[in-house]
Scaffold this motif. Structure first.
Motif, mmCIF file in Angstrom:
data_model
loop_
_atom_site.group_PDB
_atom_site.id
_atom_site.type_symbol
_atom_site.label_atom_id
_atom_site.label_comp_id
_atom_site.label_asym_id
_atom_site.label_seq_id
_atom_site.Cartn_x
_atom_site.Cartn_y
_atom_site.Cartn_z
ATOM 1 N N ALA A 22 8.539 7.756 1.155
ATOM 2 C CA ALA A 22 8.017 6.790 2.820
ATOM 3 C C ALA A 22 7.331 5.192 2.443
ATOM 4 O O ALA A 22 7.140 4.927 0.955
ATOM 5 C CB ALA A 22 6.104 7.204 2.842
ATOM 6 N N HIS A 23 7.639 4.792 3.099
ATOM 7 C CA HIS A 23 8.178 3.134 3.072
ATOM 8 C C HIS A 23 6.658 2.404 2.836
ATOM 9 O O HIS A 23 5.020 3.250 3.679
ATOM 10 C CB HIS A 23 8.455 2.241 3.996
ATOM 11 N N PRO A 24 6.105 1.969 1.844
ATOM 12 C CA PRO A 24 4.628 1.530 1.508
ATOM 13 C C PRO A 24 4.682 -0.019 3.075
ATOM 14 O O PRO A 24 5.585 -0.314 3.668
ATOM 15 C CB PRO A 24 5.236 0.887 0.526
ATOM 16 N N THR A 25 3.030 0.108 2.718
ATOM 17 C CA THR A 25 2.874 -1.399 4.164
ATOM 18 C C THR A 25 2.131 -2.390 3.579
ATOM 19 O O THR A 25 1.786 -2.357 2.381
ATOM 20 C CB THR A 25 1.615 -0.557 4.828
ATOM 21 N N LEU A 26 2.690 -3.149 4.131
ATOM 22 C CA LEU A 26 2.727 -4.999 3.425
ATOM 23 C C LEU A 26 1.560 -5.170 4.001
ATOM 24 O O LEU A 26 1.138 -5.318 4.838
ATOM 25 C CB LEU A 26 3.886 -5.327 3.235
ATOM 26 N N HIS A 27 0.318 -5.873 2.933
ATOM 27 C CA HIS A 27 -1.071 -6.704 3.388
ATOM 28 C C HIS A 27 -0.545 -8.278 2.513
ATOM 29 O O HIS A 27 -0.289 -8.041 1.825
ATOM 30 C CB HIS A 27 -1.710 -6.185 3.206
ATOM 31 N N ARG A 28 -0.776 -8.993 3.596
ATOM 32 C CA ARG A 28 -0.950 -10.463 3.514
ATOM 33 C C ARG A 28 -2.108 -10.962 3.029
ATOM 34 O O ARG A 28 -2.178 -11.145 4.116
ATOM 35 C CB ARG A 28 0.272 -10.763 4.738
ATOM 36 N N GLU A 29 -2.371 -11.450 2.048
ATOM 37 C CA GLU A 29 -2.849 -12.451 1.780
ATOM 38 C C GLU A 29 -3.100 -14.145 1.566
ATOM 39 O O GLU A 29 -2.224 -13.853 0.099
ATOM 40 C CB GLU A 29 -3.940 -11.691 0.330
ATOM 41 N N PRO A 30 -3.501 -14.119 2.720
ATOM 42 C CA PRO A 30 -3.160 -15.851 2.257
ATOM 43 C C PRO A 30 -3.701 -16.441 1.484
ATOM 44 O O PRO A 30 -4.893 -16.430 0.741
ATOM 45 C CB PRO A 30 -3.904 -16.340 3.991
ATOM 46 N N LEU A 31 -2.733 -17.239 0.827
ATOM 47 C CA LEU A 31 -3.260 -18.322 -0.433
ATOM 48 C C LEU A 31 -3.800 -19.805 0.112
ATOM 49 O O LEU A 31 -2.890 -20.195 0.784
ATOM 50 C CB LEU A 31 -2.568 -18.654 -1.517
ATOM 51 N N GLU A 32 -4.561 -20.116 -0.164
ATOM 52 C CA GLU A 32 -5.652 -21.390 0.471
ATOM 53 C C GLU A 32 -6.123 -22.713 -0.762
ATOM 54 O O GLU A 32 -6.411 -22.217 -1.824
ATOM 55 C CB GLU A 32 -6.382 -21.111 0.872
ATOM 56 N N PHE A 33 -5.156 -23.336 -0.913
ATOM 57 C CA PHE A 33 -5.640 -24.568 -1.913
ATOM 58 C C PHE A 33 -6.404 -25.391 -1.615
ATOM 59 O O PHE A 33 -5.841 -26.310 -0.717
ATOM 60 C CB PHE A 33 -4.513 -25.142 -3.080
ATOM 61 N N GLU A 34 -7.304 -25.935 -2.296
ATOM 62 C CA GLU A 34 -7.923 -27.176 -1.717
ATOM 63 C C GLU A 34 -8.179 -28.380 -2.856
ATOM 64 O O GLU A 34 -8.533 -29.013 -2.463
ATOM 65 C CB GLU A 34 -9.779 -26.960 -1.657
ATOM 66 N N THR A 35 -8.172 -28.187 -3.759
ATOM 67 C CA THR A 35 -8.011 -29.500 -5.135
ATOM 68 C C THR A 35 -6.958 -29.469 -5.151
ATOM 69 O O THR A 35 -5.965 -30.521 -5.427
ATOM 70 C CB THR A 35 -8.122 -28.975 -6.085
ATOM 71 N N GLU A 64 0.931 -1.194 0.179
ATOM 72 C CA GLU A 64 -0.097 0.181 0.161
ATOM 73 C C GLU A 64 0.730 1.485 0.218
ATOM 74 O O GLU A 64 1.550 0.727 0.965
ATOM 75 C CB GLU A 64 -0.877 0.016 0.928
ATOM 76 N N TYR A 65 0.666 2.021 -1.486
ATOM 77 C CA TYR A 65 1.459 3.606 -1.388
ATOM 78 C C TYR A 65 1.077 4.091 0.235
ATOM 79 O O TYR A 65 -0.274 4.419 0.636
ATOM 80 C CB TYR A 65 0.716 4.224 -1.810
ATOM 81 N N THR A 66 2.277 4.467 0.815
ATOM 82 C CA THR A 66 1.797 5.256 1.929
ATOM 83 C C THR A 66 2.315 6.743 1.410
ATOM 84 O O THR A 66 2.396 7.781 2.722
ATOM 85 C CB THR A 66 2.667 5.375 3.305
ATOM 86 N N GLY A 67 2.658 7.160 0.560
ATOM 87 C CA GLY A 67 3.267 8.923 0.475
ATOM 88 C C GLY A 67 4.590 8.753 -0.245
ATOM 89 O O GLY A 67 5.353 7.445 -0.151
ATOM 90 N N ASP A 68 4.263 9.762 -1.241
ATOM 91 C CA ASP A 68 6.138 10.130 -1.684
ATOM 92 C C ASP A 68 7.630 9.893 -0.399
ATOM 93 O O ASP A 68 7.360 11.175 0.471
ATOM 94 C CB ASP A 68 6.202 11.392 -1.892
#
Length: 382
Positions: free
Chosen positions: A360-373, A354-358
């Motif tokens: 500036a360090h961006p913020t990391l968001h983690r979106e888990p990956l789930e595999f069922e098949t 995520e952009y937080t400004g010129d």
């Protein structure tokens, strides 16, 4: 921006002819269906490749990956070619390629068949290199092709900006670490032909009967003023370096430190050099022309400014991902025989920044990956 560190390398490009060549010509990977990739056994073999007997050639992909041979995925074929060149076994005037040879296929199938399948590619190669690939093997080397991440989107293909939908190769949604498993068609066709018509209507339907935002609204005026200020700032620098200079310098930093192989040391080096280069760009770039007419120098300056931001984010994502996976290869994370070593326990997630400004360090968001098949597994092409 999600998964920017996954950078696809195309293994069948025509090698650079000098140090100042900015782009390589991509040759279709269909060539690997019938072409065999090799280097001479002997270092600096002076003979023409068509004069080197088969017993004195190293068909290194067939040797390393007997089950798949020359048809291993792009990232695997690219790293294997890089190893050969780095070890001093490269071919050509600059020793920066490997051979792609059709002599066996031509003997087996006949020249007419090879010409029917690859004639346009052979013509293109001969026009660029002056060499006839029907009689002398092609020379190829990997080149950067595609960034497999992209803008983060939700299930409906809408970005974090309400109403801004992102489809095709601009989003991250489908391909992850190794795009060519499904090709770009899944994003170009599925997103645009099937998904978006069924999802964007949910956003647009409640707006039926409402008036559009007029062009004299404050948001339009603010956006126009912001762009005008960016244009003015670039034109007013009047420095001593061309836009192309900064483009090339950034490319060198990324290729050397975040290319086919990345390490903690190389990525930290890049993350120190790119901000310094960005500062120099804004203080010393010289953009020709003006802002009142079509100006390609100005257009490219804006793109290079974007590249400087994105290049830093690419390296930041590659540094935080302590594993090797597809188009992201960290030298600290490889198997005993030099293959990509995954860490699905700790890194089975989308990394969305995520952009937080010129500046500036961006913020990391983690979106888990789930595999069922189909479950995650270490690849093997042996």
């Amino acid at each position: 921006m999600a998964n920017p560190c996954y950078t696809q390398i195309h293994p069948t490009c025509i090698p650079a002819s000098d140090d100042f060549q900015s782009k390589l010509t991509l040759m279709s990977e269909s060539l690997r269906n019938d072409g065999r990739i090799w280097v001479p056994d002997r270092l600096d073999d002076p003979r023409s490749p068509d004069q080197i007997p088969a017993a004195e050639r190293d068909y290194f992909l067939e040797r390393r990956y007997p089950a798949f041979g020359n048809l291993v995925p792009r990232d695997v074929a690219s790293r294997a070619a890089k190893r050969e060149v780095d070890s001093g076994r490269g071919v050509g005037p600059l020793k920066n390629g490997v051979f792609l040879d059709f002599s066996d296929a031509t003997a087996r199938l006949g020249r007419d068949v090879i010409e029917e399948r690859y004639g346009n590619l052979f013509q293109m190669y001969e026009r660029i290199t002056g060499e006839d690939p029907y009689t002398v093997p092609m020379r190829i080397y990997p080149a950067v092709h595609y960034m497999m991440g992209g803008l983060w989107v939700d299930y409906n293909l809408m970005s974090t900006v309400p109403g801004l939908y992102v489809l095709g190769e601009a989003n991250f949604s489908d391909h992850g670490a190794n795009r060519l498993g499904a090709s770009a068609l899944i994003q170009g066709l599925a997103d645009g032909y099937f998904v978006l018509p069924a999802t964007i209507s949910d956003y647009l339907a409640p707006l039926l009967g409402t008036d559009p935002v007029p062009s004299d609204h404050q948001v339009f005026q603010d956006a126009e003023a912001q762009v005008a200020e960016q244009v003015r700032a670039l034109l007013d620098v009047r420095g001593s370096r061309s836009v192309d200079y900064f483009h090339r310098e950034l490319g060198q930093v990324l290729w050397e430190n975040c290319g086919m192989e990345r390490s903690q040391a190389s990525l930290e080096k890049a993350l120190a050099e790119i901000p310094a280069l960005r500062d120099e760009f804004h203080k010393d770039v010289r953009v020709l022309g003006d802002g009142e007419s079509l100006n390609q120098s100005l257009e490219k300056a804006g793109r290079v400014a974007d590249f400087l931001e994105f290049g830093e984010l690419l390296c930041r994502d590659a540094l935080h991902r302590e594993e090797s996976c597809g188009g992201h290869f960290r030298v600290e994370h490889q198997t005993g025989d030099g293959e990509a070593l995954r860490d699905d326990e700790h890194f089975a997630y989308v990394g969305a920044w995520e952009y937080t400004g010129d500046n500036a360090h961006p913020t990391l968001h983690r979106e888990p990956l789930e595999f069922e098949t189909v479950h995650l597994a270490q690849r093997s092409y042996k």
